[in-house]
Design a protein around this motif. Structure first.
Motif, PDB file in Angstrom:
ATOM      1  N   LEU A  68      12.055  45.613  56.797  1.00  0.00           N
ATOM      2  CA  LEU A  68      12.919  44.515  57.244  1.00  0.00           C
ATOM      3  C   LEU A  68      12.203  43.170  57.239  1.00  0.00           C
ATOM      4  CD1 LEU A  68      14.730  46.305  60.198  1.00  0.00           C
ATOM      5  CD2 LEU A  68      15.696  45.747  57.961  1.00  0.00           C
ATOM      6  N   GLU A  69      10.913  43.170  57.541  1.00  0.00           N
ATOM      7  CA  GLU A  69      10.185  41.912  57.680  1.00  0.00           C
ATOM      8  C   GLU A  69       9.336  41.563  56.468  1.00  0.00           C
ATOM      9  OE1 GLU A  69       7.941  42.281  61.261  1.00  0.00           O
ATOM     10  OE2 GLU A  69       9.737  42.423  62.550  1.00  0.00           O
ATOM     11  N   GLY A  70       9.033  42.542  55.612  1.00  0.00           N
ATOM     12  CA  GLY A  70       8.184  42.300  54.450  1.00  0.00           C
ATOM     13  C   GLY A  70       6.715  42.421  54.785  1.00  0.00           C
ATOM     14  N   GLN A 106       7.074  47.352  46.057  1.00  0.00           N
ATOM     15  CA  GLN A 106       7.856  46.477  45.177  1.00  0.00           C
ATOM     16  C   GLN A 106       9.193  46.055  45.758  1.00  0.00           C
ATOM     17  OE1 GLN A 106       7.909  49.266  41.911  1.00  0.00           O
ATOM     18  NE2 GLN A 106       6.225  48.238  40.857  1.00  0.00           N
ATOM     19  N   LEU A 107       9.608  46.665  46.866  1.00  0.00           N
ATOM     20  CA  LEU A 107      10.941  46.372  47.395  1.00  0.00           C
ATOM     21  C   LEU A 107      10.925  46.374  48.916  1.00  0.00           C
ATOM     22  CD1 LEU A 107      14.033  46.005  47.078  1.00  0.00           C
ATOM     23  CD2 LEU A 107      14.218  48.500  46.930  1.00  0.00           C
ATOM     24  N   ASP A 108      11.450  45.311  49.496  1.00  0.00           N
ATOM     25  CA  ASP A 108      11.761  45.231  50.918  1.00  0.00           C
ATOM     26  C   ASP A 108      12.888  44.217  51.060  1.00  0.00           C
ATOM     27  OD1 ASP A 108      10.507  42.670  50.814  1.00  0.00           O
ATOM     28  OD2 ASP A 108       8.586  43.550  51.364  1.00  0.00           O
ATOM     29  N   ALA A 168      19.036  50.614  58.751  1.00  0.00           N
ATOM     30  CA  ALA A 168      20.341  49.973  58.962  1.00  0.00           C
ATOM     31  C   ALA A 168      20.575  49.679  60.442  1.00  0.00           C
ATOM     32  CB  ALA A 168      21.448  50.862  58.407  1.00  0.00           C
ATOM     33  N   ARG A 169      20.231  50.636  61.305  1.00  0.00           N
ATOM     34  CA  ARG A 169      20.471  50.442  62.742  1.00  0.00           C
ATOM     35  C   ARG A 169      19.599  49.325  63.315  1.00  0.00           C
ATOM     36  NH1 ARG A 169      20.174  55.438  64.089  1.00  0.00           N
ATOM     37  NH2 ARG A 169      18.033  55.491  64.823  1.00  0.00           N
ATOM     38  N   ALA A 170      18.355  49.226  62.818  1.00  0.00           N
ATOM     39  CA  ALA A 170      17.418  48.226  63.355  1.00  0.00           C
ATOM     40  C   ALA A 170      17.599  46.848  62.733  1.00  0.00           C
ATOM     41  CB  ALA A 170      15.978  48.697  63.124  1.00  0.00           C
ATOM     42  N   SER A 171      18.444  46.739  61.724  1.00  0.00           N
ATOM     43  CA  SER A 171      18.533  45.495  60.960  1.00  0.00           C
ATOM     44  C   SER A 171      19.409  44.432  61.603  1.00  0.00           C
ATOM     45  CB  SER A 171      19.080  45.790  59.555  1.00  0.00           C
ATOM     46  OG  SER A 171      20.466  46.105  59.595  1.00  0.00           O
TER      47      SER A 171
END
Length: 355
Positions: A32-34, A39-41, A105-108
């Motif tokens: 979520l924060e990077g 390669q993907l976040d 998804a829940r933490a986003s």
């Protein structure tokens, strides 16, 4: 600054990368924060215009003592395939990775959505959320009784590849072999044919990307759904066992299916080597061939982010605009790029799932 062209990606392996981090929260915060590598976040997806995709669950085999990437840098290779996975091991890992996506998804705070339909994907896109679809790459977590298939479908599973390249109770896969035909070994087992029929009944997309050629034709005979290969390239350009022959491409076209261009360099380069210094023009060559056989409405992207070495000019999800610029310079106009980048994928999913 012009906003990047939106992208729906047919394949990534970020859930496996997060699981292997062994963080206390399984990499949920880093996604979520990077800043967590790979390669993907979420931040890099937003930077590159990636608004959604199929998020794969892949259960790796125990270490074989083989450096796969090093082997695929050779002029020719035939990477040994691991033995089938034990059911319990595969089920535990599969449920763990599914839970990572659900917890993301829940933490986003509403920034990430797990989607089960095209209408949900479009709603997430319109709301600026990352639209994730649960996909399984290799059905080792599912026994021949198919009970787990129904459990996973209830959790959001909407796409499944019966095999990764290693064999399992359902089918045999295409090995990592170059140069080679994909016509290697037998196709679906009796349990595999039952799996295809049940996926059709549940409207779960069947991914053909890792099946060998015999398995591909078995699915083509059985399934009533569009044929889709989420992350595969053209065998006529790169004669790798994982790539699709023109005859296979024609069958996909005839069912209204789709092929997602795989960014893994060993499937792009004419010499079959896994090397980051691969020019983006190799991707355009595959797209030219795929579009020539399938038509422009049946080709998309299937990056394989976090599962492969991709051209260094792209590097990660934030680099997708550089791919678009390269394809624009190659001669694709913006309307075509939008079809390749997301509209074709949503059209194929609607044909497979309904709205």
């Amino acid at each position: 600054m012009t906003a990047p062209i939106p992208v729906f990606d047919g394949h990534n392996d970020v859930l496996l990368r997060l699981r292997e981090r062994r963080d206390d929260d399984d990499g949920v915060r880093s996604f979520l924060e990077g800043g967590g590598g790979g390669q993907l976040d979420l931040p890099r997806a937003r930077e590159g215009g990636l608004f959604g995709g199929l998020f794969a669950i892949f259960v790796p085999s125990r270490q074989l003592g083989v450096d796969y990437v090093a082997m695929m840098r050779a002029a020719t290779y035939d990477v040994p395939l691991p033995a089938p996975l034990p059911l319990g091991e595969a089920q535990g890992a599969t449920l763990h990775m599914a839970s990572i996506l659900l917890r993301i998804a829940r933490a986003s705070g509403g920034e990430v959505a797990v989607c089960r339909s095209v209408s949900e994907i479009l709603a997430a896109k319109d709301a600026g959320r990352l639209a994730t679809v649960l996909h399984i790459e290799g059905a080792e977590a599912i026994a021949p009784d198919l009970d787990m298939l129904h459990v996973l479908h209830a959790a959001g599973l909407r796409s499944i590849g019966p095999v990764w390249s290693r064999p399992n109770v359902f089918a045999h896969g295409a090995p990592f072999r170059f140069p080679s035909s994909p016509d290697i070994g037998p196709g679906l087992t009796s349990a595999g044919r039952d799996l295809v029929r049940e996926c059709d009944a549940l409207k779960i997309l069947i991914d053909l990307s890792h099946l060998n050629e015999a398995g591909f034709w078995d699915v083509a005979k059985l399934s009533r759904a569009p044929l889709v290969a989420t992350h595969s390239n053209a065998h006529a350009v790169t004669p790798h066992a994982r790539n699709l022959t023109d005859r296979q491409l024609d069958a996909i076209r005839d069912t209204g299916g789709l092929v997602g261009l795989n960014f893994a360099t060993c499937f792009l380069r004419e010499d079959g080597r896994m090397r980051a210094d691969t020019p983006l023009e190799t991707m355009a060559r595959h797209l030219d061939h795929l579009i020539g056989r399938l038509g422009v409405d049946h080709v998309g992207f299937g990056s394989d982010f976090d599962g492969a070495i991709v051209p260094e000019a792209i590097s990660d999800a934030a680099g997708l605009p550089r791919l678009m610029e390269s394809l624009r310079a190659h001669g694709f106009d913006d309307a075509t790029l939008e079809r390749l980048a997301w509209k074709n994928w949503l059209g194929a999913l609607e044909r497979a799932w309904g709205a």
